[in-house]
Design an enzyme around this catalytic site. Structure first.
Site, PDB file in Angstrom:
ATOM      1  N   GLU A 185       0.886  -1.205   0.094  1.00 31.10           N
ATOM      2  CA  GLU A 185      -0.023   0.164   0.014  1.00 31.10           C
ATOM      3  C   GLU A 185       0.847   1.052  -0.177  1.00 31.10           C
ATOM      4  OE1 GLU A 185      -2.804  -0.160   3.333  1.00 31.10           O
ATOM      5  OE2 GLU A 185      -4.351  -1.115   1.874  1.00 31.10           O
ATOM      6  N   GLU A 254      -6.968  -7.397  -0.423  1.00 28.47           N
ATOM      7  CA  GLU A 254      -7.580  -7.377   0.811  1.00 28.47           C
ATOM      8  C   GLU A 254      -8.958  -7.063   0.933  1.00 28.47           C
ATOM      9  OE1 GLU A 254      -5.214  -4.955   3.679  1.00 28.47           O
ATOM     10  OE2 GLU A 254      -3.325  -5.797   3.077  1.00 28.47           O
TER      11      GLU A 254
HETATM   12  C1  GAL Z   1      -4.104  -2.271   5.104  1.00 28.72           C
HETATM   13  C2  GAL Z   1      -2.920  -2.809   5.380  1.00 28.72           C
HETATM   14  C3  GAL Z   1      -3.385  -4.204   6.148  1.00 28.72           C
HETATM   15  C4  GAL Z   1      -3.775  -3.883   7.404  1.00 28.72           C
HETATM   16  C5  GAL Z   1      -5.199  -3.441   7.036  1.00 28.72           C
HETATM   17  C6  GAL Z   1      -6.223  -2.896   8.380  1.00 28.72           C
HETATM   18  O1  GAL Z   1      -4.243  -0.876   4.828  1.00 28.72           O
HETATM   19  O2  GAL Z   1      -2.409  -3.426   4.043  1.00 28.72           O
HETATM   20  O3  GAL Z   1      -1.793  -4.621   6.467  1.00 28.72           O
HETATM   21  O4  GAL Z   1      -3.235  -2.921   8.001  1.00 28.72           O
HETATM   22  O5  GAL Z   1      -5.146  -2.121   6.087  1.00 28.72           O
HETATM   23  O6  GAL Z   1      -6.340  -4.093   8.897  1.00 28.72           O
END
Ligand code: GAL
Length: 850
Positions: A185, A254
């Protein structure tokens, strides 16, 4: 790709693929516009994150199996640098850190692996996964075009890649790893790094590619990811995402299944219907790879949680809960979604989707090939009104915020807002403790304790002019840093005049603070995740002569997110001032000669192991006192259920079982009273503050104790309590599955596994309620509730509505009691019609027993 010959070729490929076993790895992994191509086959893939160090090796096989049963093809994990290289050049891959074993277990179960090396991870993990020693390398600047940083990042990334290669774990070598990730990110923060951000990302891409893994690399949230790196999406919805090249597949690294929680805040949850909607929408609009972050969140053992203030529990409202139990209906509903998507796979891998509007907020998407494959998705993206749409000459009912999946472009096999899966109630069941009268069951024997000295007690203490930033001072070797000052007063100082109360003013960057004056606690303060800073005015009582001021400053997990997050400071950076309560005079103490002690005496003496000879045991157990180490021994709760410690009665501290840290506890930190809802409306865009629970309650009162850390008896529990508590109130609980429920209406689609290739049978399939006990050797022992009509409420609080068939209970009892599972058609044919013209549902609550 649309040419008939090419389509036919892909179809033949698909048929060949369907005949191979999923555990058959091998072959390079490439990609094109329509997906990852593994050993020559284009795939629609479903993935889920499990961070190996957030559970135990004993739990891994079960978690992986439950992931496979839930319809996953891939397990995704970050690799956490600070865990594996705690000291520069010294590596650790033992126990929970055994990455190779974890990857192999996933492979043995027939699953692929997505390895996100980062090495920046974020992940609510301490310092985002970076080791603290990195911070002290001269001239280093993290995550930018900086030579010292790049050298270390390259070395660690190469170390992991080589480890995997040595074990033949890449798919190109016949192993399960089909995908890697570099950085994480960075695109969310890169503007803060100026021009160097571009060169850094080009370097990272080239460095990763040069490691020659034979499988693709992704960069998430990086719209300028250079070729051949695939840029991917993270978020609650990614259906509108497009990769930066038409040669790259649409991938979602994600899909947040819930959200993390922070001490002092309510606990977020995400409704199953909404996450199912987001998933279906993604595949509807051309998505080919989706990962749930998290599929099993687990536990931040030790001092691994980031933050600040991230809780020890990293449950995340994930489909598998912190303790490894299925979270239902989320797990089951997503499983059904995955099955429905897989029924469309042949069409999805063969062609591009065509989307048309069916009205405002209504969309139909069709994947259709000349060879006769056809799959369709019908969506209602409006958040309020249900709709009836016409598609291919048929009419379909679409609830608001839902997607229907039609694997043959005709029959609905699933609608994301209509849950066919079971719901279950998971609960903590208290185990008997020493207070209980049944002494034979008592497992906590007496307590012994040691008082932690207030202020400086170590030979390694040192003095410095002025106030020091905490993380640079402790290098995160401990949560604790003492700031001590001795001040001489004559009694005529302005801040002691007129009988006015003296006030000590302290400004700290956080995260928590205890102020002692002449060995008495004068006050304490704490920040929160959204505002870690602490500022306080505490009344203190100074005496004539020498006074001792001791500030115990604490970190509660180091920052893990944001541009230059690694430079975020903590601790008492001042000013520290003495004032009179009327604010007329101020003496600044900030630049005095302060004495510092990193960590506690108890840490220096390794009290956490429980083996010290200093433990005392006297009739009166100290309660509600600050800075006390406690120790007891206990027998393991019997059975196989997962175990938790209920820390009700305690304040804040850390706990160890047989020498292993189960993490920070803080049951005294409660969430604000308002902002929560028990029945969150799944319709409309989700955000973590939309659906929250635990208002007015401790953010976390139960703490996971892995069963594999226990022996039958003589287990040692050590606590360090900072603020004061009553250890006799601590109890053990086991995590159990209580009732199972299901609620199916006459308008529900058939159960997805009733799908057959025979169109006629398919058309006749009716909605069906099915119950299934969670464990193989259980049977349904009681029907606690059954109603066919208009029942109300949710699992655990079902009640009859106005319309109700008299026969429902006896029919369900007859069909289900004594069996492990049962199925009942939801129809007036089975139950009669208690109210004509009204859509009826069958709702059942049952319990299972061994
Ligand atoms: C994203 C990140 C993850 C985790 C998630 C929130 O921005 O890539 O590692 O932090 O947010 O749980």
């Amino acid at each position: 790709m649309r040419g008939g010959g090419a389509v036919a070729a892909v179809f033949v490929q698909f048929l060949l693929w369907a005949l191979t076993l999923p555990s058959c790895f091998g072959g390079n992994v490439t990609y094109d516009h329509r997906g990852l191509v593994i050993a020559g086959k284009r795939r629609v893939l479903v993935s889920g994150s499990i961070h190996y160090m957030r559970s135990t090796p004993q739990m891994w096989p079960d978690l992986i199996q439950k992931s496979k049963d839930g319809g996953l093809d891939v397990i995704q994990t970050f690799v956490f640098w600070n865990l594996h290289e705690p000291v520069r050049g010294q590596y650790d891959f033992e126990g929970r850190k055994d990455l190779v074993k974890f990857v192999k277990l996933a492979g043995e179960a027939g699953l692929f692996v997505h390895l996100r090396i980062g090495p920046y991870a974020c992940a609510e993990w301490n310092y985002g996964g970076f080791p603290l020693w990195l911070h002290f390398i001269p001239g280093i600047v993290f995550r930018t075009d900086n030579e010292p940083f790049k050298a270390e990042m390259r070395q660690f990334t190469a170390k992991i890649v080589n480890m995997m290669k040595q074990e033949n774990l890449y798919a190109s070598q016949g192993g399960p790893i089909i995908l890697s990730q570099i950085e994480n990110e960075y695109g969310n923060v890169d503007s803060a790094y100026g021009e160097s951000a571009k060169t850094y990302i080009s370097w990272a891409a080239a460095m990763a590619t040069s490691l020659d893994t034979g499988v693709p690399w992704v960069m998430c949230q990086q719209s300028d990811a250079p070729n051949p790196i695939i840029n991917t999406c993270n978020g609650f919805y990614c259906d509108q995402f497009t990769p930066n090249s038409n040669n790259k597949p649409k991938m979602w690294t994600e899909n947040w299944s819930g959200w993390f929680s922070s001490f002092g805040d309510p606990v977020p949850y995400r409704p199953a219907e909404d996450i199912a909607f987001s998933t279906a929408r993604f595949y509807q609009l051309g998505g080919m790879f989706l990962n749930y972050y998290m599929y099993h969140g687990g536990t931040n053992f030790g001092r691994t949680s980031g933050g600040p203030f991230i809780t020890t529990s990293y449950d995340y409202d994930a489909p598998i809960d912190e303790y490894g139990l299925l979270r239902q209906p989320k797990w089951g509903h997503l499983k059904d979604v995955h099955k429905a998507i897989k029924l469309c796979e042949a069409a999805l891998v063969a062609t591009d989707p065509e989307t048309t509007s069916l009205g405002s907020d209504l969309e139909a998407t069709v994947y259709k090939t000349e060879s006769g494959l056809c799959a369709a998705f019908l969506a209602n993206v409006g958040s309020e009104s249900e709709a009836t749409v016409n598609f291919n000459g048929n009419s379909y009912h679409l609830p608001a915020w839902s997607v229907s999946i039609l694997p043959d472009c005709n029959t609905v096999v699933l609608n994301t807002a209509k849950i066919n899966s079971l719901a279950t109630i998971s609960e903590f069941v208290r185990q008997p403790s020493i207070d209980d009268t049944t002494a034979t069951d008592a497992f906590l024997s007496g307590w012994s304790w040691i008082h932690e000295p207030i202020g400086i007690s170590s030979d390694s203490a040192f003095t410095k002019l002025g106030l020091l930033e905490q993380i640079n001072t402790t290098a995160d070797q401990s949560d604790y840093l003492w700031y001590s000052l001795s001040i001489e007063t004559k009694g005529d100082e302005p801040f002691m005049h007129d009988g006015s109360q003296t006030v000590l003013h302290v400004d700290s960057l956080g995260h928590a603070l205890y102020v002692f004056c002449n060995d008495e606690l004068a006050g304490s303060a704490k920040g929160r995740n959204s505002e870690p800073k602490v500022s306080m005015d505490v009344p203190i009582s100074l005496i004539h002569g020498r006074n001792k001021i001791d500030l115990l400053s604490l970190t509660v997990g180091l920052q893990n997110y944001g541009a230059y997050f690694d430079k975020t400071g903590a601790g008492v950076t001042g000013p520290v001032q003495l004032k009179d309560s009327r604010n007329r005079s101020t003496v600044d103490l900030s630049s005095q000669q302060w004495t510092y002690q990193i960590g506690l005496r108890g840490e220096e003496l390794s009290l956490s192991s429980g083996t010290s000879s200093l433990w005392v045991s006297q009739p009166t157990l100290p309660k509600d006192q600050q800075l006390v180490w406690y120790k007891t021994t206990f027998d393991a709760p019997t059975g196989n259920s997962p175990i938790a410690l209920d820390f009700t009665g305690m304040g804040k501290g850390q706990a160890w079982i047989n020498g292993q840290s189960i993490g920070r506890y803080w049951p005294k930190y409660t969430a604000p009273d308002s902002g929560c809802t028990d029945s969150c409306d799944y319709r409309g865009s989700f955000s973590p503050s939309k659906c929250m629970k635990n208002c007015g309650q401790p953010t976390q009162k139960f703490y996971h104790v892995p069963r594999s850390w226990l022996q039958a008896s003589e287990n040692v529990l050590v606590l360090f309590e900072e603020m004061g508590g009553d250890p006799e109130q601590i109890s053990f609980a086991t995590r159990e599955t209580g009732s199972i429920c299901s609620q199916i209406s006459e308008t529900h689609p058939m159960a997805v596994d009733m799908w057959t290739t025979d169109e006629e049978t398919r058309k006749r399939a009716r909605p069906t309620l099915s119950l299934n006990c969670p464990f193989p050797n259980q049977v349904i022992s009681e029907i606690k509730f059954a109603s066919f009509g208009t029942p109300q409420g949710t699992c655990g609080s079902l009640s009859h509505g106005r319309c109700n068939s008299e026969k429902a209970l006896s029919i369900v009892q007859k069909t289900c009691i004594g069996s492990r599972s049962c199925r009942i058609g939801v129809s007036v044919d089975t139950f009669g019609d208690p109210c004509r013209g009204i859509i009826k549902s069958l709702a059942v609550e049952a319990s299972c027993s061994f």
